[in-house]
Design an enzyme around this catalytic site. Structure first.
Site, short mmCIF file in Angstrom:
data_model
loop_
_atom_site.label_atom_id
_atom_site.label_comp_id
_atom_site.label_asym_id
_atom_site.label_seq_id
_atom_site.Cartn_x
_atom_site.Cartn_y
_atom_site.Cartn_z
N ASP A 217 0.86 -1.18 0.00
CA ASP A 217 0.00 0.00 0.00
C ASP A 217 0.89 1.23 0.00
O ASP A 217 2.01 1.19 -0.48
CB ASP A 217 -0.96 -0.03 1.20
CG ASP A 217 -2.30 0.61 0.88
OD1 ASP A 217 -2.30 1.81 0.52
OD2 ASP A 217 -3.35 -0.05 0.98
N HIS A 240 2.13 1.84 -3.28
CA HIS A 240 1.18 2.80 -3.83
C HIS A 240 1.69 4.23 -3.73
O HIS A 240 0.90 5.17 -3.81
CB HIS A 240 -0.18 2.68 -3.13
CG HIS A 240 -0.91 1.41 -3.44
ND1 HIS A 240 -2.15 1.11 -2.92
CD2 HIS A 240 -0.58 0.35 -4.21
CE1 HIS A 240 -2.54 -0.08 -3.36
NE2 HIS A 240 -1.59 -0.56 -4.14
#
Length: 410
Positions: A217, A240
């Site tokens: 993430d 991310h």
């Protein structure tokens, strides 16, 4: 299982200060005046009166530092047993007695659950595990069963930690002030969900430096109520990217201001530097600077998304978190051609304003085609030529700027 070695330095400093009083005595010297040539010597001055000074108090003794070994509180360190309560008990004891050191001995693998280390404590408190073999860097780390959370703590330093495979956020700072994170390493699988490396929320004055984060993430996520966040020399990816948000979920108000990200690398990530907000929120994101960041095969190097939604059924709403005063300078490298390298998707009702780009050069990682940027209701300017050219920014300010500013966080 390889035995864990790690260096951990977490410092809580309370508002108490120790000082040693300094007492000075004043000494007056009476000098005999020499007569001029041919003159006579003046009479002797009378002796100075005897002054009785009070005794100088002895300096306060330095507080002793207690060393508390987690093994003495029941920790096992076999990589299987739950050592959470042992760590907490040692920390709480040191926090009450203070100043103290919670010692995590080398040669063990400690497993801990979601843990809150709370302050302030009496004096300085250190949680420390040192690899004493020739001063080498740590060769192992911590495998938490859940995130490590710091709550309502001030003057906190996290240094030299190597952590891996947390099923959720690795580190979370809530309602903290004056936080420094330096020289840490975080590693989790690229497809592991919700494994943000560092999450900051309702926290003021944060510095994140000289670290490497690979996760499934966000490498760093900055939540509501965060101010004065500075990130420098961070290597991020896969993951991310570095995100502000998500903000404004379920019609909440969110305020984030004064964020700087510079001198960093983002590689093989779904996003680069991102601002993401939900429809229906309020508040603002302002005074954000992304500077000198290298992109290596990043799908969305520069992205503002005010239509963030985790499903396909989010309803349209008119209110939004206001995004303004965001600068991108020296953003260079390559992008994954599945998405445009620059994406500004701003709210219909609350446009983004004062978005500036300087010295931006983004080329496709494969092929020769350069994708056009995407812009929707975004005001700003390109202050230099950019690659790709960004011609879709609206000039000036929207007519509704006064209404928008009324909801801005100050």
């Amino acid at each position: 299982m390889e035995l864990a070695r790690m260096v951990i330095l977490l410092v809580f400093i309370s508002s108490s200060f120790y000082s040693t009083p300094v007492h000075a005595r004043s000494h007056h010297h009476y000098h005999k005046k020499h007569p001029k040539h041919g003159g006579s010597e003046p009479p002797e001055l009378p002796p100075s009166p005897s002054i009785s000074l009070p005794p100088v108090p002895a300096p306060s003794p330095e507080p002793t530092t207690a060393v508390l070994n987690v093994l003495s509180f029941g920790a096992v360190g076999d990589g299987v047993s739950d050592d959470t309560e042992a760590f907490k008990s040692a920390w709480d004891s040191a926090c009450e007695e203070g100043p103290g050191v919670v010692l995590v001995p080398q040669g063990y693998a400690f497993k801990i659950r979601s843990t809150i280390f709370a302050g302030p404590c009496h004096g300085e408190l250190t949680l420390q595990a040192v690899d004493s073999s020739m001063g080498k860097e740590p060769s192992g780390g911590i495998s938490p069963a859940n995130p490590t959370r710091f709550f309502m703590s001030s003057n906190l330093a996290v240094h030299g930690i190597r952590i891996r495979n947390s099923p959720q956020f690795h580190f979370r700072f809530d309602n903290c002030r004056n936080v420094t994170v330096d020289t840490i390493s975080i590693n989790s699988p690229a497809l592991s969900p919700n494994t943000d490396g560092i999450h900051v929320e309702n926290t003021v004055n944060v510095g994140i430096y000289n670290s490497v984060i690979s996760s499934g993430d966000d490498c760093v996520s900055i939540g509501a109520g965060s101010t004065n966040i500075h990130i420098r020399n961070l290597t991020c990816g896969p993951g991310h990217g570095i995100s502000i948000g998500s903000l404004g979920k379920q019609n909440t108000r969110a305020c984030v201001t004064n964020v700087t990200v510079k001198d960093s690398v983002i590689k093989h990530s779904d996003n680069g530097v991102r601002i993401k907000t939900w429809q229906g929120g309020s508040g603002s994101v302002s005074w954000v600077s992304f500077e000198n960041i290298r992109m290596d095969t990043v799908r969305n190097p520069i992205i503002i998304n005010q239509y963030y939604c985790l499903t396909k059924v989010c309803k349209n709403q008119t209110s939004a978190v206001y995004v303004s005063d965001v600068s991108y300078a020296g953003i260079k490298g390559s992008y994954d051609t599945r998405s445009p390298p620059i994406h500004f998707g701003c709210s219909d009702a609350v446009p983004c304003t004062n978005i500036t780009l300087t010295d931006v050069e983004l080329l496709p990682a494969q092929g020769d085609a350069i994708a056009d940027p995407f812009c929707w209701n975004v005001y700003g300017e390109s202050q230099t030529l950019t690659i790709p050219p960004v011609s879709c920014l609206l000039q000036g300010l929207p007519r509704s700027i006064m209404d928008i500013n009324s909801d801005r966080c100050y």
